[in-house]
Design an enzyme around this catalytic site. Structure first.
Site, mmCIF file in Angstrom:
data_model
loop_
_atom_site.group_PDB
_atom_site.id
_atom_site.type_symbol
_atom_site.label_atom_id
_atom_site.label_comp_id
_atom_site.label_asym_id
_atom_site.label_seq_id
_atom_site.Cartn_x
_atom_site.Cartn_y
_atom_site.Cartn_z
ATOM 1 N N ARG A 155 35.930 55.871 47.666
ATOM 2 C CA ARG A 155 35.166 55.429 47.076
ATOM 3 C C ARG A 155 34.514 54.035 48.386
ATOM 4 O O ARG A 155 36.328 53.785 49.291
ATOM 5 C CB ARG A 155 34.901 54.341 46.028
ATOM 6 C CG ARG A 155 34.900 55.270 45.058
ATOM 7 C CD ARG A 155 35.075 54.478 43.691
ATOM 8 N NE ARG A 155 35.960 53.932 43.015
ATOM 9 C CZ ARG A 155 36.184 52.593 41.800
ATOM 10 N NH1 ARG A 155 35.240 54.075 40.771
ATOM 11 N NH2 ARG A 155 36.847 52.569 41.559
ATOM 12 N N TYR A 195 29.749 43.077 46.947
ATOM 13 C CA TYR A 195 31.161 41.845 45.678
ATOM 14 C C TYR A 195 32.008 41.262 46.518
ATOM 15 O O TYR A 195 32.047 39.798 45.560
ATOM 16 C CB TYR A 195 32.020 43.135 44.833
ATOM 17 C CG TYR A 195 32.834 42.926 44.054
ATOM 18 C CD1 TYR A 195 31.564 42.094 42.811
ATOM 19 C CD2 TYR A 195 33.912 42.856 43.501
ATOM 20 C CE1 TYR A 195 32.865 41.038 42.015
ATOM 21 C CE2 TYR A 195 34.896 42.399 42.632
ATOM 22 C CZ TYR A 195 33.862 41.033 41.649
ATOM 23 O OH TYR A 195 34.392 40.813 41.233
ATOM 24 N N LEU A 249 24.931 40.755 27.727
ATOM 25 C CA LEU A 249 25.123 42.121 27.627
ATOM 26 C C LEU A 249 25.081 43.031 27.905
ATOM 27 O O LEU A 249 24.757 44.300 27.641
ATOM 28 C CB LEU A 249 24.682 42.306 26.017
ATOM 29 C CG LEU A 249 24.754 40.959 24.536
ATOM 30 C CD1 LEU A 249 24.394 41.216 23.018
ATOM 31 C CD2 LEU A 249 26.707 40.456 24.682
ATOM 32 N N ALA A 254 29.315 38.709 35.542
ATOM 33 C CA ALA A 254 29.247 38.490 36.969
ATOM 34 C C ALA A 254 28.747 39.905 37.228
ATOM 35 O O ALA A 254 29.046 40.991 36.253
ATOM 36 C CB ALA A 254 30.262 38.661 38.181
ATOM 37 N N ASN A 275 43.664 42.817 39.809
ATOM 38 C CA ASN A 275 43.122 43.866 38.471
ATOM 39 C C ASN A 275 43.299 43.406 37.291
ATOM 40 O O ASN A 275 44.870 43.454 37.194
ATOM 41 C CB ASN A 275 43.538 45.259 38.997
ATOM 42 C CG ASN A 275 42.768 45.578 40.497
ATOM 43 O OD1 ASN A 275 42.768 44.891 41.280
ATOM 44 N ND2 ASN A 275 42.009 47.087 40.317
ATOM 45 N N ILE A 288 37.314 39.964 29.817
ATOM 46 C CA ILE A 288 38.256 38.771 29.658
ATOM 47 C C ILE A 288 37.582 37.655 29.194
ATOM 48 O O ILE A 288 38.702 36.493 28.082
ATOM 49 C CB ILE A 288 38.426 38.954 31.819
ATOM 50 C CG1 ILE A 288 38.981 40.105 32.161
ATOM 51 C CG2 ILE A 288 39.074 36.952 31.546
ATOM 52 C CD1 ILE A 288 38.813 39.685 34.142
#
Ligand code: NAD
Length: 318
Positions: free
Chosen positions: A264, A140, A33, A74, A169, A12
């Protein structure tokens, strides 16, 4: 305007940097990175490879004195946050506080990339508005929500100007298909390679998908305004993972069947965001619908698979 963008080498962030430089803003990118890539970086920008938790980041921002900071860097994997909550908190809370301290000292406006999907938990009202109770199901979501509380606190204590953008999302070109998040990118890559994508659980979980250029436009609208608050950024539409899989199969023209793996941990069952507040306060609305956005994304992944370069991104306005 001088804008510092953390995470500007990421998915983004790099689209945001492109939009800022296209309109003539001066941009400083800070990115370690860890998941971002150098090829996403435009040559015209100043780039510093640095961790947002480091003292050097704070020193750099003090020296550069941005008018605004768009904070996107993040740890953004829900699964990793469940496995490594301390690491998640160190990046998403301590690292974010480092950026916030710089904004407080400089008097910079602060635009925070938060999450809508992971913040509300299993919401009992869908689409979910900002005043819904927040009970995140993953570390998170907790770290993103915690930092939103810091923003509110700095606003009342230090008069900080901020907007927290709670994304649904996000999907689109440049999304990393090798990570644990980004189902559209992961499915595109697998299907173009003739592999069967793995759907975690039954595939009946719903998510709200928002195209990356719409998210960039939400950041620009927040930068150009002095509105303070927490704003959902989504389409309001629920799509199951099974539906997403069949839409992508159709666009890619492939007939591979998906395989189903275990659920998950930390994932909620349903998610869709009511974005009427940002519409009223910042004049934002989603311009790219799911079918159009998936076509653009598929074209991009297909061109990458064929090594033909990148197709142009769509021109949209807020
Ligand atoms: P991304 O992984 O592509 O980008 C994150 C960038 O931050 C990467 O370039 C990475 O190298 C950099 N980074 C990570 N840790 C860092 C650190 N400690 N110091 C400096 N740089 C660091 O992810 P993205 O999808 O572009 O997400 C950007 C932001 O949007 C994140 O804050 C994420 O939580 C938020 N968000 C994303 C989504 C989504 O669906 N992609 C949804 C909700 C919120």
């Amino acid at each position: 305007m001088r804008v510092a963008v953390s995470g500007g080498a990421g998915f983004i962030g790099s689209h945001l940097v492109d939009a800022l430089t296209a309109r003539g803003d001066e941009v400083l990118i800070i990115d370690d990175l860890s998941s971002g890539v150098r090829t996403n970086l435009p040559s015209a920008c100043r780039f510093q490879q640095e961790d947002i938790r480091s003292g050097l980041t704070l020193a750099l921002l003090r020296e550069w004195r941005p008018d605004a900071i768009c904070h996107l860097a993040a740890q953004m994997s829900v699964s990793r946050s469940v496995r490594e909550p301390l690491f998640d908190a160190s990046v998403n809370i301590i690292g974010s506080l480092n950026m916030l301290e710089a904004a407080r000292e400089m008097g910079s406006r602060f635009i925070f990339s938060s999450t809508g999907g992971a913040l509300y938990g299993n919401a009992n009202i869908l689409p979910t508005a900002e005043d819904h109770p927040t009970w995140p199901l993953s570390p998170y979501g907790v770290s993103k929500l915690s930092f939103e509380h810091y923003l509110h606190c700095y606003q009342s204590e230090h008069d900080l100007s901020y907007a927290a953008l709670r994304y649904a999302n996000v999907y689109g070109p440049r999304q990393n298909p090798h990570g644990e998040a980004g189902v559209v990118a992961i499915f595109c890559r697998a299907m173009l390679a003739g592999q069967a994508p793995v759907i975690h659980g039954s595939g009946t979980h719903t998510r709200d998908y928002v195209y990356v250029s719409d998210v960039v436009n939400a950041n620009l609208a927040a930068l150009d305004s002095m509105e303070i608050g927490h704003f959902n950024v989504g389409s309001g539409r629920q799509t199951t993972v099974n539906e997403l899989f069949s839409l992508l199969s159709h666009r890619l023209g492939v007939t591979v069947a998906a395989t189903h793996g275990p659920e998950r941990r930390g994932e909620q069952v349903t998610s869709a965001l009511d974005s009427s507040l940002i519409g009223r306060r910042l004049g934002w609305k989603a311009n790219v619908d799911l079918e159009q956005g998936l076509s653009l994304t598929v074209d991009w992944f297909r061109s990458r698979a064929g090594g033909e370069g990148q197709p142009p991104l769509p021109q949209t306005s807020a």
